[in-house]
Design a protein around this motif. Structure first.
Motif, mmCIF file in Angstrom:
data_model
loop_
_atom_site.group_PDB
_atom_site.id
_atom_site.type_symbol
_atom_site.label_atom_id
_atom_site.label_comp_id
_atom_site.label_asym_id
_atom_site.label_seq_id
_atom_site.Cartn_x
_atom_site.Cartn_y
_atom_site.Cartn_z
ATOM 1 N N VAL A 54 -20.309 -23.837 -8.292
ATOM 2 C CA VAL A 54 -19.803 -23.030 -9.407
ATOM 3 C C VAL A 54 -18.601 -22.195 -8.969
ATOM 4 C CG1 VAL A 54 -20.343 -21.098 -10.947
ATOM 5 C CG2 VAL A 54 -21.988 -22.956 -10.665
ATOM 6 N N LEU A 55 -18.692 -21.577 -7.795
ATOM 7 C CA LEU A 55 -17.577 -20.766 -7.293
ATOM 8 C C LEU A 55 -16.334 -21.616 -7.051
ATOM 9 C CD1 LEU A 55 -19.466 -18.435 -4.777
ATOM 10 C CD2 LEU A 55 -18.623 -17.844 -7.064
ATOM 11 N N GLN A 56 -16.527 -22.837 -6.576
ATOM 12 C CA GLN A 56 -15.397 -23.749 -6.384
ATOM 13 C C GLN A 56 -14.748 -24.071 -7.723
ATOM 14 O OE1 GLN A 56 -17.472 -26.918 -4.369
ATOM 15 N NE2 GLN A 56 -16.965 -26.156 -2.326
ATOM 16 N N CYS B 18 -14.615 -22.196 -10.229
ATOM 17 C CA CYS B 18 -13.945 -20.998 -10.749
ATOM 18 C C CYS B 18 -12.494 -20.905 -10.287
ATOM 19 C CB CYS B 18 -14.687 -19.737 -10.309
ATOM 20 S SG CYS B 18 -16.238 -19.456 -11.181
ATOM 21 N N GLY B 19 -12.172 -21.534 -9.160
ATOM 22 C CA GLY B 19 -10.814 -21.452 -8.638
ATOM 23 C C GLY B 19 -10.414 -20.020 -8.337
ATOM 24 N N ASP B 20 -9.264 -19.598 -8.868
ATOM 25 C CA ASP B 20 -8.778 -18.231 -8.641
ATOM 26 C C ASP B 20 -9.140 -17.285 -9.783
ATOM 27 O OD1 ASP B 20 -7.645 -18.798 -6.185
ATOM 28 O OD2 ASP B 20 -5.717 -19.393 -7.041
ATOM 29 N N ASP B 21 -9.922 -17.766 -10.734
ATOM 30 C CA ASP B 21 -10.383 -16.908 -11.834
ATOM 31 C C ASP B 21 -11.821 -16.483 -11.529
ATOM 32 O OD1 ASP B 21 -11.105 -15.619 -14.135
ATOM 33 O OD2 ASP B 21 -10.566 -17.249 -15.509
ATOM 34 N N LEU B 22 -11.935 -15.464 -10.706
ATOM 35 C CA LEU B 22 -13.253 -14.984 -10.295
ATOM 36 C C LEU B 22 -13.650 -13.761 -11.108
ATOM 37 C CD1 LEU B 22 -12.983 -15.642 -6.486
ATOM 38 C CD2 LEU B 22 -14.675 -16.627 -8.024
ATOM 39 N N THR B 23 -13.645 -13.972 -12.416
ATOM 40 C CA THR B 23 -14.167 -12.956 -13.327
ATOM 41 C C THR B 23 -15.610 -13.335 -13.649
ATOM 42 O OG1 THR B 23 -13.365 -14.202 -15.250
ATOM 43 C CG2 THR B 23 -11.912 -12.489 -14.339
ATOM 44 N N ARG B 24 -16.389 -12.360 -14.041
ATOM 45 C CA ARG B 24 -17.783 -12.630 -14.370
ATOM 46 C C ARG B 24 -17.892 -13.579 -15.554
ATOM 47 N NH1 ARG B 24 -19.164 -6.266 -13.291
ATOM 48 N NH2 ARG B 24 -19.845 -6.500 -11.107
ATOM 49 N N GLU B 25 -16.996 -13.435 -16.494
ATOM 50 C CA GLU B 25 -17.000 -14.300 -17.672
ATOM 51 C C GLU B 25 -16.756 -15.755 -17.278
ATOM 52 O OE1 GLU B 25 -14.821 -14.695 -22.059
ATOM 53 O OE2 GLU B 25 -14.256 -13.086 -20.672
ATOM 54 N N ASN B 26 -15.822 -15.979 -16.345
ATOM 55 C CA ASN B 26 -15.534 -17.350 -15.923
ATOM 56 C C ASN B 26 -16.652 -17.924 -15.059
ATOM 57 O OD1 ASN B 26 -13.800 -19.668 -15.907
ATOM 58 N ND2 ASN B 26 -13.264 -19.178 -13.783
ATOM 59 N N VAL B 27 -17.319 -17.076 -14.291
ATOM 60 C CA VAL B 27 -18.455 -17.547 -13.486
ATOM 61 C C VAL B 27 -19.522 -18.151 -14.398
ATOM 62 C CG1 VAL B 27 -20.390 -16.814 -12.043
ATOM 63 C CG2 VAL B 27 -18.090 -16.021 -11.504
ATOM 64 N N ILE B 28 -19.859 -17.423 -15.472
ATOM 65 C CA ILE B 28 -20.862 -17.927 -16.414
ATOM 66 C C ILE B 28 -20.348 -19.183 -17.124
ATOM 67 C CG2 ILE B 28 -21.811 -17.447 -18.702
ATOM 68 C CD1 ILE B 28 -23.618 -16.423 -16.570
ATOM 69 N N LYS B 29 -19.080 -19.187 -17.478
ATOM 70 C CA LYS B 29 -18.489 -20.339 -18.156
ATOM 71 C C LYS B 29 -18.614 -21.591 -17.299
ATOM 72 C CE LYS B 29 -14.103 -22.070 -20.020
ATOM 73 N NZ LYS B 29 -12.655 -21.769 -20.242
ATOM 74 N N GLN B 30 -18.313 -21.464 -16.014
ATOM 75 C CA GLN B 30 -18.386 -22.616 -15.117
ATOM 76 C C GLN B 30 -19.835 -23.015 -14.834
ATOM 77 O OE1 GLN B 30 -15.696 -24.285 -14.610
ATOM 78 N NE2 GLN B 30 -14.447 -22.671 -15.550
#
Length: 408
Positions: free
Chosen positions: A338-340, A342-354
């Motif tokens: 999941v973190l991979q 996310c790329g460079d968008d390490l916001t909480r919203e994007n973590v859940i999205k991914q």
């Protein structure tokens, strides 16, 4: 234009071009608390002490896996800082540790915390704070509720799904069974029981006794004696490791030999069956979605080769017989995926999205054919299991992989 002016103009143009090229790239980096160019803070809460301390192996394995990732350069160049606290399997302590992780340590998310009642105690808080409560180490059906709790997601198959599989097996193989249920008196136990009854449907009267125990009790011996006296010839043990081992021992001690079905969370050879006694554990049934680290049939399996190599280099003291080790490895591998993503968008919203965008992901230690899939309206990553029987020193899989959608 003089040579000097020409050089200055050329330099200015080059700088402008460089800025134009790098500006958007830099602008794409987005961080919330717990993330930076060099680090990702992940929180975790585990019962390193208390009645569920047998599961501590999960947290230790996850830490070792993140150490491996860091040694290999991290995730997109960022090192994972894994902060794991003990809650003693006590919900009030879980709340205290969650607040510490979010408000003091400033983690990006809380990952893999163990327990149904413990995670239930912090779910509202995590969702109010909009901090991901990812891959909860509990099979409660309630973690799959993206509408009401969009920041909380489970990982393993639900208890209800597993129980329905057992119900299906019993009705086929022992249609005249008298079922005795030993269950933990909390959300974990009740979720299993609900799933079992739903699976039995009109045959729910096959259950002749339901015997609940509290985790504060030192032993479940008296409960096992009552279940034998009920005339039950099938025992379904909805228990955590300590009590599962006690139930196996007590049944043997009083010469009770029912068809014994053990919940997956306590199907560990090293954590339950060995302490109880391998000889008296023969023939016990359960269901699984992970490979057995002690089974030589996986020695040539590419995924398990990676797992064994990981143990040798990063977690040499781990017991490969312990299903918690296999579980922790796969869960941590999912978190890294999941973190991979996310790329460079390490916001909480994007973590859940991914996390809600996983497609056919297969961690190294999952059974062949079992894949992780999620969607914005499906927070149940794993929905497949296979029945197994304990024989000799290992579990033997049998039958087909069974899919069971949570809630149906």
């Amino acid at each position: 234009m003089t040579a000097g002016r020409f050089q200055i103009a050329a330099l200015s143009a080059a700088l402008a071009l460089c800025t134009a090229m790098t500006g958007p790239v830099l602008a794409q980096k987005k961080y919330d608390s717990g993330a930076s160019d060099t680090e990702i803070k992940i929180g975790n809460i585990m019962p390193y002490s208390g009645p569920a301390s047998a599961y501590a192996a999960i947290g230790r394995t996850e830490e070792a896996y993140f150490n491996k990732i860091n040694a290999e350069g991290g995730v997109n160049g960022r090192k994972i800082k894994f902060i794991s606290y003990d809650d003693g399997y006590s919900p009030p302590k879980t709340v205290e540790q969650a607040r510490k992780l979010v408000e003091s340590d400033g983690v990006l998310l809380i990952f893999g915390s163990l327990g149904t009642s413990t995670n239930g105690a912090i779910r509202k808080y995590m969702n109010e704070k909009k901090v991901p409560q990812l891959f909860v180490a509990s099979g409660a059906s309630k973690w799959n509720d993206p509408r009401q709790y969009p920041w909380t997601m489970g990982w393993q198959p639900s208890y209800a799904s597993e129980a329905r599989i057992y119900a299906k097996y019993i009705m086929k193989e022992k249609p005249d069974a008298k079922i005795g249920v030993l269950y933990q008196n909390d959300d974990f136990g009740r979720d299993y029981l609900k799933g079992l009854k739903a699976g039995l449907g009109t045959k729910a009267s096959m259950i002749v006794m339901e015997e609940a125990y509290d985790t504060s009790e030192p032993a479940v011996d008296e409960h096992v004696v009552k279940l034998k006296a009920s005339g039950a010839d099938v025992l379904i043990s909805i228990t955590t490791p300590k009590f599962a081992a006690q139930a196996i021992k007590k049944a043997a001690e009083i010469s009770w030999h029912p068809t014994h079905i053990l919940s997956n969370v306590s199907a560990s050879v090293g954590g339950v069956l060995e302490p109880a006694g391998l000889e008296i554990s023969q023939g016990i049934l359960s269901a699984s979605y992970t490979k057995d680290g002690s089974d030589p049939q996986w020695n040539a399996d590419e995924g398990m080769k990676k797992f064994y190599d990981f143990l040798a280099h990063y977690d040499p003291k781990a017991n490969k017989l312990d299903t918690g080790v296999v579980f922790g490895y796969a869960a941590a591998q999912t978190m890294v995926k999941v973190l991979q993503m996310c790329g460079d968008d390490l916001t909480r919203e994007n973590v859940i999205k991914q996390a809600a965008s996983l497609k056919d992901f297969a961690p190294d230690t999952l059974l062949p054919g079992i894949r992780i899939n999620t969607a914005p309206d499906n927070f149940a990553p794993i929905e497949q299991l296979q029945m197994m029987r304990f024989k000799g020193r290992k579990w033997e899989l049998f039958g087909d992989i069974i899919s069971s959608e949570i809630g149906n």
